[in-house]
Design a protein around this motif. Structure first.
Motif, mmCIF file in Angstrom:
data_model
loop_
_atom_site.group_PDB
_atom_site.id
_atom_site.type_symbol
_atom_site.label_atom_id
_atom_site.label_comp_id
_atom_site.label_asym_id
_atom_site.label_seq_id
_atom_site.Cartn_x
_atom_site.Cartn_y
_atom_site.Cartn_z
ATOM 1 N N PHE A 198 -16.037 28.955 68.012
ATOM 2 C CA PHE A 198 -17.290 29.149 68.736
ATOM 3 C C PHE A 198 -17.807 27.855 69.342
ATOM 4 N N ALA A 199 -18.370 27.982 70.527
ATOM 5 C CA ALA A 199 -19.181 26.936 71.138
ATOM 6 C C ALA A 199 -20.589 27.528 71.130
ATOM 7 N N TYR A 200 -21.320 27.206 70.065
ATOM 8 C CA TYR A 200 -22.637 27.787 69.806
ATOM 9 C C TYR A 200 -22.494 29.302 69.610
ATOM 10 N N GLU A 201 -23.091 30.132 70.457
ATOM 11 C CA GLU A 201 -23.034 31.576 70.208
ATOM 12 C C GLU A 201 -21.889 32.283 70.934
ATOM 13 N N TYR A 202 -21.051 31.547 71.638
ATOM 14 C CA TYR A 202 -19.936 32.141 72.380
ATOM 15 C C TYR A 202 -18.609 31.778 71.722
ATOM 16 N N GLY A 203 -17.837 32.807 71.371
ATOM 17 C CA GLY A 203 -16.591 32.601 70.659
ATOM 18 C C GLY A 203 -15.373 32.903 71.508
ATOM 19 N N PHE A 204 -14.228 32.377 71.057
ATOM 20 C CA PHE A 204 -12.975 32.609 71.766
ATOM 21 C C PHE A 204 -11.812 32.603 70.779
ATOM 22 N N ASN A 250 -21.365 16.677 75.586
ATOM 23 C CA ASN A 250 -21.175 17.164 76.958
ATOM 24 C C ASN A 250 -20.066 18.205 77.031
ATOM 25 N N GLN A 251 -18.976 18.004 76.280
ATOM 26 C CA GLN A 251 -17.875 18.971 76.304
ATOM 27 C C GLN A 251 -18.292 20.285 75.651
ATOM 28 N N LEU A 252 -19.038 20.211 74.545
ATOM 29 C CA LEU A 252 -19.519 21.438 73.897
ATOM 30 C C LEU A 252 -20.430 22.229 74.833
ATOM 31 N N LYS A 253 -21.307 21.540 75.526
ATOM 32 C CA LYS A 253 -22.209 22.211 76.472
ATOM 33 C C LYS A 253 -21.430 22.834 77.624
ATOM 34 N N LEU A 254 -20.414 22.124 78.109
ATOM 35 C CA LEU A 254 -19.583 22.666 79.193
ATOM 36 C C LEU A 254 -18.806 23.884 78.707
ATOM 37 N N ASN A 255 -18.231 23.799 77.507
ATOM 38 C CA ASN A 255 -17.511 24.953 76.949
ATOM 39 C C ASN A 255 -18.426 26.167 76.860
ATOM 40 N N ARG A 256 -19.633 25.972 76.347
ATOM 41 C CA ARG A 256 -20.597 27.076 76.216
ATOM 42 C C ARG A 256 -20.906 27.688 77.583
ATOM 43 N N LYS A 257 -21.148 26.828 78.555
ATOM 44 C CA LYS A 257 -21.483 27.291 79.905
ATOM 45 C C LYS A 257 -20.348 28.138 80.492
ATOM 46 N N ILE A 258 -19.112 27.683 80.310
ATOM 47 C CA ILE A 258 -17.949 28.407 80.845
ATOM 48 C C ILE A 258 -17.742 29.729 80.114
ATOM 49 N N LEU A 259 -17.858 29.713 78.783
ATOM 50 C CA LEU A 259 -17.703 30.957 78.013
ATOM 51 C C LEU A 259 -18.780 31.967 78.394
ATOM 52 N N LYS A 260 -20.000 31.493 78.575
ATOM 53 C CA LYS A 260 -21.114 32.379 78.967
ATOM 54 C C LYS A 260 -20.837 32.990 80.340
ATOM 55 N N LYS A 261 -20.338 32.187 81.255
ATOM 56 C CA LYS A 261 -20.058 32.645 82.620
ATOM 57 C C LYS A 261 -19.040 33.791 82.632
ATOM 58 N N TYR A 262 -17.999 33.669 81.817
ATOM 59 C CA TYR A 262 -16.923 34.669 81.840
ATOM 60 C C TYR A 262 -17.143 35.836 80.884
ATOM 61 N N VAL A 291 -9.594 35.812 74.155
ATOM 62 C CA VAL A 291 -10.520 36.914 73.936
ATOM 63 C C VAL A 291 -11.872 36.264 73.708
ATOM 64 N N LEU A 292 -12.851 36.626 74.528
ATOM 65 C CA LEU A 292 -14.183 36.037 74.436
ATOM 66 C C LEU A 292 -15.138 37.018 73.772
ATOM 67 N N ILE A 293 -15.936 36.524 72.846
ATOM 68 C CA ILE A 293 -16.924 37.359 72.163
ATOM 69 C C ILE A 293 -18.242 36.597 72.082
ATOM 70 N N THR A 294 -19.283 37.330 71.745
ATOM 71 C CA THR A 294 -20.569 36.683 71.472
ATOM 72 C C THR A 294 -20.905 36.888 70.002
ATOM 73 N N TRP A 295 -21.679 35.965 69.470
ATOM 74 C CA TRP A 295 -22.077 36.005 68.067
ATOM 75 C C TRP A 295 -22.857 37.275 67.776
ATOM 76 N N GLY A 322 -19.682 40.935 79.234
ATOM 77 C CA GLY A 322 -19.676 42.226 78.567
ATOM 78 C C GLY A 322 -19.729 42.193 77.049
ATOM 79 N N GLY A 323 -19.822 41.012 76.455
ATOM 80 C CA GLY A 323 -19.848 40.932 75.002
ATOM 81 C C GLY A 323 -18.485 40.694 74.398
ATOM 82 N N LYS A 324 -17.453 41.305 74.993
ATOM 83 C CA LYS A 324 -16.068 41.062 74.576
ATOM 84 C C LYS A 324 -15.172 41.298 75.780
#
Length: 132
Positions: free
Chosen positions: A98-104, A49-61, A116-120, A64-66
């Motif tokens: 990374f939380a799946y494809e979203y990194g920080f 549940n925490q991993l899914k929440l982290n992914r959702k939050i990273l995706k939301k913010y 700093v947020l990035i995508t895979w 722009g890719g970075k």
């Protein structure tokens, strides 16, 4: 002497088979739901549940890719940087979690904690990647 049996959930009188526990499927379902809510959440479920929440939050913010975002913004929404699926180390030696494809990556900018947020990206496949 007549033995009366009662529904385990609503305690209404049961009619029918001797081993019957519930008066109808709705009571059985409600009882199972109530029972599952009373049990402590399993460790695996908490992590998932925490991993899914982290992914959702990273995706939301990260639209722009970075992007760079203040740490407290993510934390207030329930983000926990201690939960991640893998990490990637860039050529400068920065380690992105990374939380799946979203990194920080946690940084400090003008004495303010940020991520700093990035995508895979495909090029990251050629670099070494560590999974947990």
């Amino acid at each position: 002497m007549k033995l009366t049996r009662k529904c385990v959930y609503c305690e209404s009188e049961l009619i029918g088979r001797i081993d019957k526990k519930f008066c109808d499927p709705q009571c059985k379902s409600a009882y199972q739901y109530k029972k599952s809510k009373e049990e402590p959440e399993r460790f695996y479920n908490k992590v998932d549940n925490q991993l899914k929440l982290n992914r959702k939050i990273l995706k939301k913010y990260n639209k722009g890719g970075k992007v760079t975002v203040r740490e407290n913004l993510l934390i207030e929404e329930g983000f926990n940087p201690n939960f991640f699926t893998h990490y990637w180390k860039n050529k400068k030696g920065d380690i992105y979690l990374f939380a799946y494809e979203y990194g920080f990556l946690k940084i400090k900018e003008k004495n303010i904690d940020k991520f700093v947020l990035i995508t895979w990206q495909e090029f990251m496949l050629t670099d070494k990647i560590k999974h947990y």
